[in-house]
Scaffold this active site. Sequence first.
Site, PDB file in Angstrom:
ATOM      1  N   TYR A 132      -5.757   1.742  16.850  1.00 23.28           N
ATOM      2  CA  TYR A 132      -5.016   0.768  16.034  1.00 23.28           C
ATOM      3  C   TYR A 132      -5.174  -0.590  16.706  1.00 23.28           C
ATOM      4  O   TYR A 132      -4.662  -0.806  17.795  1.00 23.28           O
ATOM      5  CB  TYR A 132      -3.537   1.191  16.010  1.00 23.28           C
ATOM      6  CG  TYR A 132      -2.622   0.425  15.071  1.00 23.28           C
ATOM      7  CD1 TYR A 132      -2.682  -0.962  14.949  1.00 23.28           C
ATOM      8  CD2 TYR A 132      -1.674   1.104  14.312  1.00 23.28           C
ATOM      9  CE1 TYR A 132      -1.836  -1.652  14.098  1.00 23.28           C
ATOM     10  CE2 TYR A 132      -0.803   0.421  13.459  1.00 23.28           C
ATOM     11  CZ  TYR A 132      -0.895  -0.961  13.367  1.00 23.28           C
ATOM     12  OH  TYR A 132      -0.042  -1.644  12.540  1.00 23.28           O
ATOM     13  N   GLU A 175       1.870   6.103   7.389  1.00 22.72           N
ATOM     14  CA  GLU A 175       2.627   5.954   8.630  1.00 22.72           C
ATOM     15  C   GLU A 175       4.102   5.988   8.283  1.00 22.72           C
ATOM     16  O   GLU A 175       4.579   5.174   7.500  1.00 22.72           O
ATOM     17  CB  GLU A 175       2.330   4.613   9.304  1.00 22.72           C
ATOM     18  CG  GLU A 175       1.053   4.589  10.120  1.00 22.72           C
ATOM     19  CD  GLU A 175       0.833   3.227  10.771  1.00 22.72           C
ATOM     20  OE1 GLU A 175      -0.303   2.963  11.163  1.00 22.72           O
ATOM     21  OE2 GLU A 175       1.785   2.427  10.858  1.00 22.72           O
ATOM     22  N   ASP A 197       9.168  -5.087  16.553  1.00 22.20           N
ATOM     23  CA  ASP A 197       9.114  -5.342  15.115  1.00 22.20           C
ATOM     24  C   ASP A 197       9.780  -6.647  14.723  1.00 22.20           C
ATOM     25  O   ASP A 197      10.780  -7.059  15.322  1.00 22.20           O
ATOM     26  CB  ASP A 197       9.783  -4.186  14.357  1.00 22.20           C
ATOM     27  CG  ASP A 197       8.891  -2.964  14.312  1.00 22.20           C
ATOM     28  OD1 ASP A 197       7.788  -3.081  13.737  1.00 22.20           O
ATOM     29  OD2 ASP A 197       9.268  -1.920  14.863  1.00 22.20           O
TER      30      ASP A 197
END
Lengths: 274, 413
Positions: A178, A52, A63
């Site tokens: 995911y 990735e 994040d």
Amino acid sequence: MPVTDRLSTRFAACKAQGRAALITFVTAGDPDVAATPAILDALVAGGADIIELGMPFTDPMADGPAIELANLRSLGSGTKTSDVFALAADFRARHPQTPLILMGYANPMLARGSTWFADQCKAAGVDGVICVDIPPEEDAEIGPALRAVGVHLVRLATPTTDAARLPAVLDGASGFLYHVAVAGITGKQQAAQANIELAVAKLKAATDLPIAVGFGVRSPEQAAAIGRVADGVVVGSAIVDIVGSHGDAAAPFVQDFVASLSGAILPRTQETAA
Amino acid sequence: MTDTATLPNSLRSQPDQNGHFGAFGGRYVAETLMPLILELEKVYKAAKADPAFDAEYAELLRTYVGRPNPLYYAERLTEALRAKAEPGKGAKIYLKREELNHTGAHKINNCIGQALLARRMGKKKVIAETGAGQHGVATATVAALFGMECKIFMGAKDVERQKPNVFRMKLLGAEVIPVHSGSSTLKDSMNDALRYWVSNVHDTFYIIGTAAGPHPYPELVRDFQSIIGKEIRSQIMEAEGRLPDMLIAPVGGGSNAIGMFHPFLDDPEVAMIGVEAAGEGLDKKHAASLAGGKSGILHGNRTYLLQDEDGQITEAHSISAGLDYPGIGPEHSWLHEIGRVQYMPIKDDEALESFQTLSRLEGIIPALESAHAVAAAEQVAPTLDADKIIVVNLSGRGDKDIFTVADALGVEM
């Protein structure tokens, strides 16, 4: 989907070996564009199955501090979108078989339009895209353009994605699913193994797509435990931290760490025998 | 609240069911937040249809916020501008006195409404982002009023620059969390509020301070702020027997402006000007997303953003911390594109000048945000006939800005 689909081929190969795929994340251009190819090669040499590559963004609001800093280091050293695609294309030339996923945020991806972005992905040999802030409700922004050129749109399922919502997430998802193990940001809390097992079982009942688990996976032990139940294990922040500490000289340290992860994700048969 | 969904040909029927205002708005959030956003939408629809919700909101606005606040004819400002205008020119200027609200700005209108929604959803913890601290103080205020736990995310630079507001928030029982990421200003405090929220969705309500963010925030913030325009409507009818010719409001995210404009969108005789912060000038550092930006995706919505060709967000600048944001609410982007509202840039120095003018002529110290709108009125009023009527939204009071202004004027305090 293309005839030679690197992602499904790789997941099938891992399955044939009786183990989960190791998926590793680094931010493109961290600490700078010149250093990134060696770091990507170190991921592959350490045993990563799928890469990735993070597209840096000024405002990476999903994040945690590790990847946020990586984004800022990358942009601070001048990384442009054209550099990200050049890094991807060069990676594809050096590693024809290793799947490459671009991960990032909608604004940099769509700044020149979704068709431009999808065409660039295709030309650079990118196999799939994860866009953190495009939920299924806004699929029209990016999904049709990627599907038109045969690039996978990898969707995220989270602990808050309930049974009623899951079909919407799966509709249009491809490549793999995911599973975000914690309701939170990258690199912070760890999910309880029991919760991960429960979640993966529910997802497997709903889709034939491979299930990869990420967010908060930092150690070989955790990777091994998740590898026993999922089709893929994603490790990001722990690797990005190493890049943060070692900068231009990070490649060998990255390779050692990734080797410790890949070494821990044993084939299920071998593990039982051991 | 009025049901605008029954007006299919109206400019007041936006957004559509997916939260889009034309090409803008939407729900661009991480999957973790989607279920909560969808729940909020349901709860808000139910609240809108519940007369008891509206009644409680109205009662708090009346007894706690101090509404209705006055619509004031600024005669000395009007006359001063007429003295410089051509004969027969110089529109009559009214000020909508939002600065007289409890906590000194329009922000509280929205915070009361969102706190009521949080309570309906059973959430006992609230978070908010703040730039200068006005929305932080308003959120901390309603958290105290409703007995809720409150965390305020504030850029570390702003914590340093806005010490009085930091102390106010703490006095009100809130925890102020300095944000060190990025440029340590408003957009970064919003990033960190979103990071906290995504990690605490189960028990936390995010009180967004402006008419932006993922659907349904732009809609519900607008609806709560629409009390401004509704009051102006009845007050100007009482004072002048007719609707105004022009509305002027400052636009950062744009909640006070959309609250003022929305009730008038279907009245074609009412012109509207949203005033963007042009900072040091549109060719230098500024915060004018419509004049100097393009469409993009940030903080949950598609809207005009200051960004480079790669879609990286560029830093905004305004002397007014409340306008110092690289985006704008999505409904403003839409109103700009369809041409219903004109957006006008006003620079730091022009706002500073009007800050002083209004103080001297009317005895009202405006917030620097509001001073941008006053500056626009000073430019526009002399070009209009003397029988025209302008209403300026005096969105906040300027006490918070006296240090910034003194600094800009080179005055030692």
